[in-house]
Design a protein around this motif. Structure first.
Motif, PDB file in Angstrom:
ATOM      1  N   SER A 197       0.828  -1.203   0.000  1.00 28.02           N
ATOM      2  CA  SER A 197       0.000   0.000   0.000  1.00 28.02           C
ATOM      3  C   SER A 197       0.868   1.262   0.000  1.00 28.02           C
ATOM      4  N   CYS A 198       2.134   1.120   0.347  1.00 29.10           N
ATOM      5  CA  CYS A 198       3.075   2.254   0.255  1.00 29.10           C
ATOM      6  C   CYS A 198       4.257   1.950  -0.660  1.00 29.10           C
TER       7      CYS A 198
ATOM      8  N   ALA B  45       6.574  11.465  -1.653  1.00 35.70           N
ATOM      9  CA  ALA B  45       7.536  12.281  -0.912  1.00 35.70           C
ATOM     10  C   ALA B  45       6.820  13.393  -0.168  1.00 35.70           C
ATOM     11  N   GLN B  46       5.780  13.937  -0.787  1.00 32.33           N
ATOM     12  CA  GLN B  46       5.016  14.991  -0.120  1.00 32.33           C
ATOM     13  C   GLN B  46       4.408  14.473   1.184  1.00 32.33           C
ATOM     14  N   SER B  47       3.869  13.242   1.135  1.00 35.00           N
ATOM     15  CA  SER B  47       3.213  12.751   2.342  1.00 35.00           C
ATOM     16  C   SER B  47       4.189  12.169   3.352  1.00 35.00           C
ATOM     17  N   PHE B  48       5.258  11.498   2.889  1.00 32.10           N
ATOM     18  CA  PHE B  48       6.138  10.819   3.853  1.00 32.10           C
ATOM     19  C   PHE B  48       7.454  11.558   4.119  1.00 32.10           C
ATOM     20  N   GLY B  49       7.763  12.563   3.304  1.00 28.45           N
ATOM     21  CA  GLY B  49       9.067  13.213   3.436  1.00 28.45           C
ATOM     22  C   GLY B  49      10.067  12.652   2.448  1.00 28.45           C
TER      23      GLY B  49
ATOM     24  N   PRO C 248       9.854   0.484  13.833  1.00 30.04           N
ATOM     25  CA  PRO C 248      10.780   1.210  12.958  1.00 30.04           C
ATOM     26  C   PRO C 248      11.485   2.368  13.667  1.00 30.04           C
ATOM     27  N   GLN C 249      10.761   3.090  14.512  1.00 32.64           N
ATOM     28  CA  GLN C 249      11.363   4.252  15.180  1.00 32.64           C
ATOM     29  C   GLN C 249      12.510   3.827  16.094  1.00 32.64           C
ATOM     30  N   LYS C 250      12.315   2.712  16.771  1.00 36.24           N
ATOM     31  CA  LYS C 250      13.365   2.254  17.678  1.00 36.24           C
ATOM     32  C   LYS C 250      14.576   1.732  16.899  1.00 36.24           C
TER      33      LYS C 250
ATOM     34  N   ALA D  83       9.226   7.829   9.143  1.00 41.71           N
ATOM     35  CA  ALA D  83       7.869   7.896   8.560  1.00 41.71           C
ATOM     36  C   ALA D  83       7.084   6.589   8.632  1.00 41.71           C
ATOM     37  N   MET D  84       7.766   5.457   8.568  1.00 43.95           N
ATOM     38  CA  MET D  84       7.006   4.195   8.542  1.00 43.95           C
ATOM     39  C   MET D  84       6.488   3.844   9.941  1.00 43.95           C
ATOM     40  N   PRO D  85       5.205   3.512  10.022  1.00 38.74           N
ATOM     41  CA  PRO D  85       4.650   3.161  11.331  1.00 38.74           C
ATOM     42  C   PRO D  85       4.914   1.694  11.676  1.00 38.74           C
ATOM     43  N   ALA D  86       4.807   1.368  12.957  1.00 40.29           N
ATOM     44  CA  ALA D  86       4.830  -0.035  13.360  1.00 40.29           C
ATOM     45  C   ALA D  86       3.522  -0.659  12.904  1.00 40.29           C
TER      46      ALA D  86
END
Lengths: 398, 285
Positions: free
Chosen positions: B74-75, B93-97, B122-124, B132-135
């Motif tokens: 989906s991404c 890029a606009q939405s995720f950076g 991902p953040q850890k 930008a990517m969520p768990a």
């Protein structure tokens, strides 16, 4: 070479080249009691020639434009042009080594009293050459437009701001903008490739001419009489130059070892990042040959104005050595007190050079202050030492 | 042999100066880097601060394929399997950076343990709280399946250039190799705080030791940097750094060859000039 009716004679009648050759080379006599330190004058000319030749080749591809400069050096010259890297490394290493050779040349003059009468003009023109060479190095360092190029220029030009009344306007005048920018790059380029080298050549000519008039000094500082010259002296050509060529070859061996296998010292890693007006590097420092003066500037850490005055004084005070030191004894070889002062000065200069690159905090700041004071104490001691020596000579003479 | 004594004095003074200006100053100015390298034992390819792989679970590539199609595409694009990104790069890029990476070869450059931790949190794993990517809340089994799948489809024997293209050029340009970053500079600036530096001569600017530590654990070297830990495996990172070295200094071999010839020539010169000096000076003294 005097073949009757040959080309040389034809030229001689029109240019008097044999007379010039005699005065400058074959009948310019040097004393025998000189060591290889007297070869360093010609070595500076050799390095200057290397700088000019490598510089001309760099000039063919370099682009003096803030948008193009970095890439024209790091891509075009270093990667695309056949053997462009040789010329860049040679130029960078030669710029650095020029100051090593120059400092040894100056230190030799200081140790053996070559600045004393009647060689004041030699000393003054030599000092001018040092200042011009420093200006050439400083303007040249901006040209690759890397981070350290940019911030060193920014820092040093800012110093002029402190000059009373005209300071702030002067800085803008020098930079051609409110900050170091494209205008600064192009004017530094003009100074670096035309104006300063031209002046260097002119002053070098006067320097060499002056030495021909007053003659070389020697280890004992006792000049040869006119009669002694032809008997005891060695002619510049071919005798002195025969040794000089040997010294040159050894020097070039060392020089090209640096160019090909150890050029890093002449190229700061930070300068491989393009100039960025928005990002100040954590440490800003000049190239190694300015570190001692830079440390004097920072040494008076409690007062910016005092530091600035000391900085200017540290670069110019050496010019006044012939008048600070009026001792009748010329060579340091025969001056025990001066010898001590000289070596303290040399070690202090080295100390300041090393300290100049370290962050000026805590203990380093105080060491810098002490080092700066010692630097000036040397010059303050000169009149005292010469006074003591004068009375010693007078007592011995009586 | 007074002259040799003078030479010795000069050599000693120059050496003291050189050692003071180069290694000593370097050691003091880059103390924090040395300390970080020591503290975290960098480069740490064991990723010791992350959780160990779950024991007793083996990934199933077939199940992984299902999971990827369910959770990732989906991404992300997966061009090898003919799956294009759902959004054009600019919009992404606009939405995720930054543009989300294509997953075709990602399994070939990332460390397995890192990848497991990354998919968990991902953040850890990246040590970048703004990543930008969520768990996704996947189970250990699902994660191991996905890893098995990504490893199975990744290109084998990737060279340094491949690694850098997969791992770095989403954000970094390499101008001198005519490679531009996939994400536009302005969105990256918003997302990372600044436009990431060009990598053309970064090896000369930073050197091997620094790059090896920084790529492995960016936050240890520059706290607060926008660069995430990407988790390159040891093999991939070594190849990438070797590539960065090569492109920053393409004439290394030529330099060494020409250097030896020049030094050889000068040795002959030293001999000849010494002989001439001897000849001229024989009758002097």
């Amino acid at each position: 070479m005097e073949k009757k009716g040959g080309f040389i004679e034809w030229l001689d009648r029109r240019l008097a080249i044999t007379a010039v050759w005699r005065i400058m080379m074959s009948e310019y006599y040097l004393p025998k009691n000189i060591n290889f330190l007297w070869s360093f004058g010609v070595l500076t000319m050799l390095v200057f020639a290397i700088l000019v030749v490598s510089g001309i080749f760099l000039l063919m591809y370099y682009k003096p434009d803030a948008k193009l400069a970095f890439d024209s050096v790091n891509k075009t010259i270093m990667m695309d042009v056949a053997f462009g890297w040789v010329f860049r490394h040679t130029h960078a290493v030669a710029a650095s080594i020029m100051f090593l050779v120059l400092y040894i040349h100056i230190a030799r003059g200081m140790y053996y009293g070559s600045y004393k009468a009647p060689r004041e003009v030699v000393w003054i023109t030599g000092f001018l050459l040092f200042v011009l060479m420093s200006a050439t190095a400083f303007t040249g360092y901006l040209l690759p437009w890397g981070q350290m190029s940019y911030w060193a220029a920014q820092t040093i030009t800012t110093l002029f701001e402190k000059i009373p009344f005209i300071g702030p306007d002067l800085v803008i005048w020098i930079r051609g903008n409110y900050i170091v920018a494209d205008a600064t790059l192009t004017r530094f380029f003009a100074l670096h490739v035309v104006f300063l080298p031209l002046l260097l050549i002119v002053v070098t000519a006067i320097h060499l001419y002056a030495v021909r008039i007053v003659g070389s000094n020697n280890e004992d500082g006792i000049p040869m009489t006119k009669e002694e010259k032809k008997v005891k002296g060695i002619p510049f050509w071919p005798v002195f130059m025969a040794k000089e060529y040997f010294v040159m070859s050894v020097f070039l061996l060392f020089f090209f070892y640096l160019v090909f296998f150890n050029y890093d010292f002449a190229m700061d890693p930070i300068n491989f990042q393009p100039a960025n007006i928005l990002q100040t590097p954590p440490h800003i420092y000049p190239e190694w040959y300015f570190l001692a003066y830079y440390e004097v500037l920072r040494g008076f850490f409690f007062s910016q104005n005092l530091g600035l005055i000391a900085f200017v004084a540290s670069m110019f005070i050496i010019l006044f050595m012939p008048w600070l030191d009026k001792s009748p004894i010329v060579s340091g070889k025969h001056r025990p007190l001066y010898k001590i002062a000289f070596w303290v000065f040399i070690l202090d200069f080295l100390f300041l050079t090393i300290l100049g690159k370290l962050p000026p905090t805590g203990l380093f700041a105080w060491l810098g202050f002490v080092g700066s004071i010692v630097f000036f104490l040397f010059f303050a001691a000169l009149p005292i030492i010469s006074k003591i020596e004068k009375s010693q000579v007078e007592r011995a003479g009586r | 042999m007074k002259e040799l004594k003078i030479l010795a004095v000069i050599v000693i003074l120059v050496l003291i100066g050189y050692l003071g200006i180069e290694p000593l100053a370097h050691g003091i100015m880059h103390k924090h880097v040395e300390e970080a390298i020591k503290k975290y034992n960098l480069p740490d390819f064991k990723f010791s601060d992350l959780d160990p792989l779950p024991s007793g679970i083996t990934g199933n590539a077939e199940a992984g394929k299902q999971a990827v199609q369910q959770f990732c595409v989906s991404c992300h694009s997966l061009k090898k399997e003919g799956i294009n990104a759902p959004m054009p790069p600019q919009a992404a890029a606009q939405s995720f950076g930054v543009v989300p990476p294509d997953l075709s070869n990602i399994g070939g450059i990332l460390d397995k343990k890192y990848l497991y931790n990354f998919l968990k949190n991902p953040q850890k794993a990246t040590e970048n709280p703004k990543f930008a990517m969520p768990a996704l809340g996947l189970s250990d089994q699902q994660i191991m399946d996905i890893i098995a799948y990504l490893k199975s489809i990744a290109k084998k024997d990737m060279n340094g250039e491949d690694v850098v293209k997969e791992g770095c050029v989403r954000c970094h340009s390499i101008k001198y190799q005519k490679i531009s970053a996939l994400s536009p500079p302005d969105t990256m600036k918003k997302y990372l705080g600044k436009v990431p530096p060009d990598l053309s001569v970064i090896y000369k600017a930073k050197g091997e030791e620094y790059l090896n530590a920084f790529i492995n654990k960016p936050q240890a070297i520059i706290p607060g940097t926008g660069m995430p830990r990407v988790g390159l495996s040891q093999e991939a990172q070594e190849k990438a750094i070797a590539y960065l070295d090569r492109i920053s200094d393409p004439h290394k071999e030529q330099r060494q060859k020409v250097g030896l010839i020049v030094l050889g020539y000068l040795l002959v010169m030293v001999g000849l000039t010494f002989a001439w000096k001897k000849k001229i000076w024989r009758n002097i003294h």
